[in-house]
Design an enzyme around this catalytic site. Structure first.
Site, PDB file in Angstrom:
ATOM      1  N   THR A   1       0.793  -1.156   0.044  1.00  0.00           N
ATOM      2  CA  THR A   1      -0.119  -0.100   0.011  1.00  0.00           C
ATOM      3  C   THR A   1       0.738   1.249   0.256  1.00  0.00           C
ATOM      4  OG1 THR A   1      -1.486   1.187   1.212  1.00  0.00           O
ATOM      5  CG2 THR A   1      -0.168  -0.312   2.594  1.00  0.00           C
TER       6      THR A   1
ATOM      7  N   TYR B   1      -1.302   0.194  10.520  1.00  0.00           N
ATOM      8  CA  TYR B   1      -1.603  -0.357   9.048  1.00  0.00           C
ATOM      9  C   TYR B   1      -0.505  -0.423   8.123  1.00  0.00           C
ATOM     10  CZ  TYR B   1      -3.425  -1.178   4.078  1.00  0.00           C
ATOM     11  OH  TYR B   1      -3.801  -1.575   2.983  1.00  0.00           O
TER      12      TYR B   1
HETATM   13  N1  LIG Z   1      -8.740  -1.252  -1.047  1.00  0.00           N
HETATM   14  C1  LIG Z   1      -7.643  -0.314  -0.942  1.00  0.00           C
HETATM   15  O1  LIG Z   1      -7.763   0.897  -1.453  1.00  0.00           O
HETATM   16  C2  LIG Z   1      -6.299  -0.825  -0.896  1.00  0.00           C
HETATM   17  C3  LIG Z   1      -5.177   0.093  -0.826  1.00  0.00           C
HETATM   18  C4  LIG Z   1      -3.905  -0.368  -0.542  1.00  0.00           C
HETATM   19  C5  LIG Z   1      -3.787  -1.787  -0.273  1.00  0.00           C
HETATM   20  N2  LIG Z   1      -4.875  -2.599  -0.168  1.00  0.00           N
HETATM   21  C6  LIG Z   1      -4.716  -3.893   0.083  1.00  0.00           C
HETATM   22  O2  LIG Z   1      -5.324  -4.824  -0.726  1.00  0.00           O
HETATM   23  C7  LIG Z   1      -5.713  -5.945  -0.368  1.00  0.00           C
HETATM   24  C8  LIG Z   1      -6.947  -6.294  -0.370  1.00  0.00           C
HETATM   25  O3  LIG Z   1      -7.820  -5.420   0.108  1.00  0.00           O
HETATM   26  P1  LIG Z   1      -9.555  -5.239  -0.308  1.00  0.00           P
HETATM   27  O4  LIG Z   1      -9.757  -3.734  -0.429  1.00  0.00           O
HETATM   28  O5  LIG Z   1      -9.697  -6.299  -1.538  1.00  0.00           O
HETATM   29  O6  LIG Z   1      -9.917  -5.674   1.127  1.00  0.00           O
HETATM   30  P2  LIG Z   1     -11.357  -6.710   1.521  1.00  0.00           P
HETATM   31  O7  LIG Z   1     -11.435  -6.604   2.883  1.00  0.00           O
HETATM   32  O8  LIG Z   1     -12.282  -6.687   0.551  1.00  0.00           O
HETATM   33  O9  LIG Z   1     -10.493  -8.019   1.097  1.00  0.00           O
HETATM   34  C9  LIG Z   1      -9.623  -8.834   2.049  1.00  0.00           C
HETATM   35  C10 LIG Z   1      -9.896 -10.258   2.098  1.00  0.00           C
HETATM   36  O10 LIG Z   1      -9.187 -11.050   2.979  1.00  0.00           O
HETATM   37  C11 LIG Z   1      -9.892 -11.907   3.751  1.00  0.00           C
HETATM   38  N3  LIG Z   1      -9.098 -12.298   5.081  1.00  0.00           N
HETATM   39  C12 LIG Z   1      -8.828 -10.855   5.882  1.00  0.00           C
HETATM   40  N4  LIG Z   1      -8.037 -11.944   6.875  1.00  0.00           N
HETATM   41  C13 LIG Z   1      -7.903 -12.990   6.368  1.00  0.00           C
HETATM   42  C14 LIG Z   1      -7.414 -14.062   7.398  1.00  0.00           C
HETATM   43  N5  LIG Z   1      -6.540 -13.649   8.421  1.00  0.00           N
HETATM   44  N6  LIG Z   1      -7.298 -15.392   6.689  1.00  0.00           N
HETATM   45  C15 LIG Z   1      -8.057 -15.463   5.509  1.00  0.00           C
HETATM   46  N7  LIG Z   1      -8.561 -14.591   4.664  1.00  0.00           N
HETATM   47  C16 LIG Z   1      -8.596 -13.356   5.317  1.00  0.00           C
HETATM   48  C17 LIG Z   1     -11.465 -11.224   3.811  1.00  0.00           C
HETATM   49  O11 LIG Z   1     -12.194 -12.116   4.206  1.00  0.00           O
HETATM   50  C18 LIG Z   1     -11.619 -10.475   2.490  1.00  0.00           C
HETATM   51  O12 LIG Z   1     -11.942 -11.582   1.555  1.00  0.00           O
HETATM   52  C19 LIG Z   1      -5.127  -6.090   1.341  1.00  0.00           C
HETATM   53  O13 LIG Z   1      -3.892  -6.715   1.497  1.00  0.00           O
HETATM   54  C20 LIG Z   1      -5.061  -4.237   1.618  1.00  0.00           C
HETATM   55  O14 LIG Z   1      -4.086  -4.179   2.556  1.00  0.00           O
HETATM   56  C21 LIG Z   1      -6.102  -2.234  -0.482  1.00  0.00           C
END
Ligand SMILES: NC(=O)c1ccc[n+]([C@@H]2O[C@H](COP(=O)([O-])OP(=O)(O)OC[C@H]3O[C@@H](n4cnc5c(N)ncnc54)[C@H](O)[C@@H]3O)[C@@H](O)[C@H]2O)c1
Length: 324
Positions: A118, A142
């Site tokens: 991120t 985070y």
């Molecule tokens: N959405 C954004 O703007 C953004 C920006 C930068 C980085 N990210 C990164 O992208 C990745 C995905 O983000 P997203 O927006 O799709 O979030 P999200 O919450 O929609 O997806 C995360 C998924 O991981 C699963 N999960 C969480 N903890 C878990 C565990 N311990 N075991 C198994 N499954 C688990 C959740 O059920 C979910 O399906 C993350 O690593 C996040 O840090 C997202």
């Protein structure tokens, strides 16, 4: 033979778009997700295994049952304010669980790894746009939990045959233009989703967290990337690793920043709704301005974004939220 890949967090917002593109490209996909924020209906291809990354025994079994050629690791907790309130949960789910996953890769001989990082690893940046070599000084748990994960991946790669691509996402928004998948997590509080939710009266008024930042209109500036383009960057990264590419870190953004007020103006114009907006104090851990330098990903991965336009990001989000 089809390449088999493991996608952790593949039932979530970004992971599900990558799973769909992997499926369309002919990969054999196994999703591992605890469904804490994800949903089974977002998994359009492959096999969904419900499990938690903290459960190392289950994870080993999954690795033993399948021959993965690569792991794409999305699963994490990702709310900045929540991480300030519950830092230990963030270090456990993001940092320790990345370590658990790498242990499985190590024992089971999987040596290609793509990691969702991120822009929060950069923190309060001195100069925009941010390059991959800009200092990493995260200002919230985070961002630190993700930076620590990056270090663990890099240290392990230096001591093994692991090759990695770390993708540092900027602000992800938008939805599948065909309307099949999008952001479903009730916890999600991203600006464009929240503004669309306000336009359709799901939220009574939109909060702007601080209008006293050192930016032209006082609100925070971010680089918004469409989830479909971000997903395609993962397939490019996977092909790059499969061709024997060196380990790399890439920014994922469009190198263009929009302020909170500019985004709200576009959502109002596209939805045709002049919804109420209130200014509240800054949230702890929010930097003033962060935009990506995307030269490296464009050059090394030949990444070809198709949706780098704020109006397309807003309209696909709005269309998705209206059908929920
Ligand atoms: N959405 C954004 O703007 C953004 C920006 C930068 C980085 N990210 C990164 O992208 C990745 C995905 O983000 P997203 O927006 O799709 O979030 P999200 O919450 O929609 O997806 C995360 C998924 O991981 C699963 N999960 C969480 N903890 C878990 C565990 N311990 N075991 C198994 N499954 C688990 C959740 O059920 C979910 O399906 C993350 O690593 C996040 O840090 C997202």
């Amino acid at each position: 033979m089809k390449q088999k890949v493991l996608v952790t967090g593949g039932a979530g917002y970004i992971g599900s778009h990558v799973v769909r593109q992997l499926g369309e490209a002919g990969y054999d996909v196994v999703v591992y997700d605890n469904l804490s924020t994800g949903s089974p209906k977002s998994v359009l291809y492959g096999q969904l295994i419900i499990g938690d990354l903290a459960n190392q025994d289950q994870l080993y079994q999954v690795f033993a049952q399948h021959q993965f050629s690569a792991v794409l690791h999305f699963a994490a907790s990702l709310s900045v304010p929540e991480s300030v309130e519950h830092p230990l949960d963030y270090y456990a789910n993001n940092t320790r669980n990345t370590l658990n996953l790498l242990r499985c890769c190590s024992v089971m001989g999987v040596n290609r790894f793509i990691f969702s990082s991120t822009a929060a690893v950069y923190g309060e940046v001195a100069q925009n746009p941010v390059t991959e070599n800009s200092p990493t000084q995260p200002i919230n748990p985070y961002g630190r939990s993700k930076l620590m994960s990056e270090w663990i991946i890099q240290d392990y790669a230096a001591a093994s045959s692991l090759h990695y691509v770390i993708l540092r996402y900027f602000n992800v928004a938008g939805a599948d233009p065909n309307g099949k998948i999008g952001q479903l997590s009730r916890k999600a509080s991203h600006l464009i989703k929240a503004a669309c939710d306000t336009a359709i009266a799901r939220i009574p008024k939109l909060q702007i967290f601080g209008d006293d930042f050192p930016t032209p209109d006082g609100t925070g500036i971010r680089d918004y990337i469409h989830v479909e383009d971000l997903a395609s960057a993962h397939l490019d990264a996977l092909r790059y690793l499969q061709k024997g590419g060196e380990s790399q870190i890439f920014n994922c953004g469009y190198a263009k920043g929009y302020s909170v007020r500019e985004v709200i103006a576009r959502v109002k114009a596209i939805s045709g709704v002049d919804f109420p907006v209130v200014v509240t104090p800054r949230r702890p851990g929010d930097p003033a301005c962060v935009t990506a330098c995307a030269d490296k990903i464009n050059q090394l991965l030949d990444w070809q974004p198709k949706y780098n336009d704020l109006d397309q990001i807003v309209s696909t989000t709005l269309a998705w939220e209206m059908q929920q």
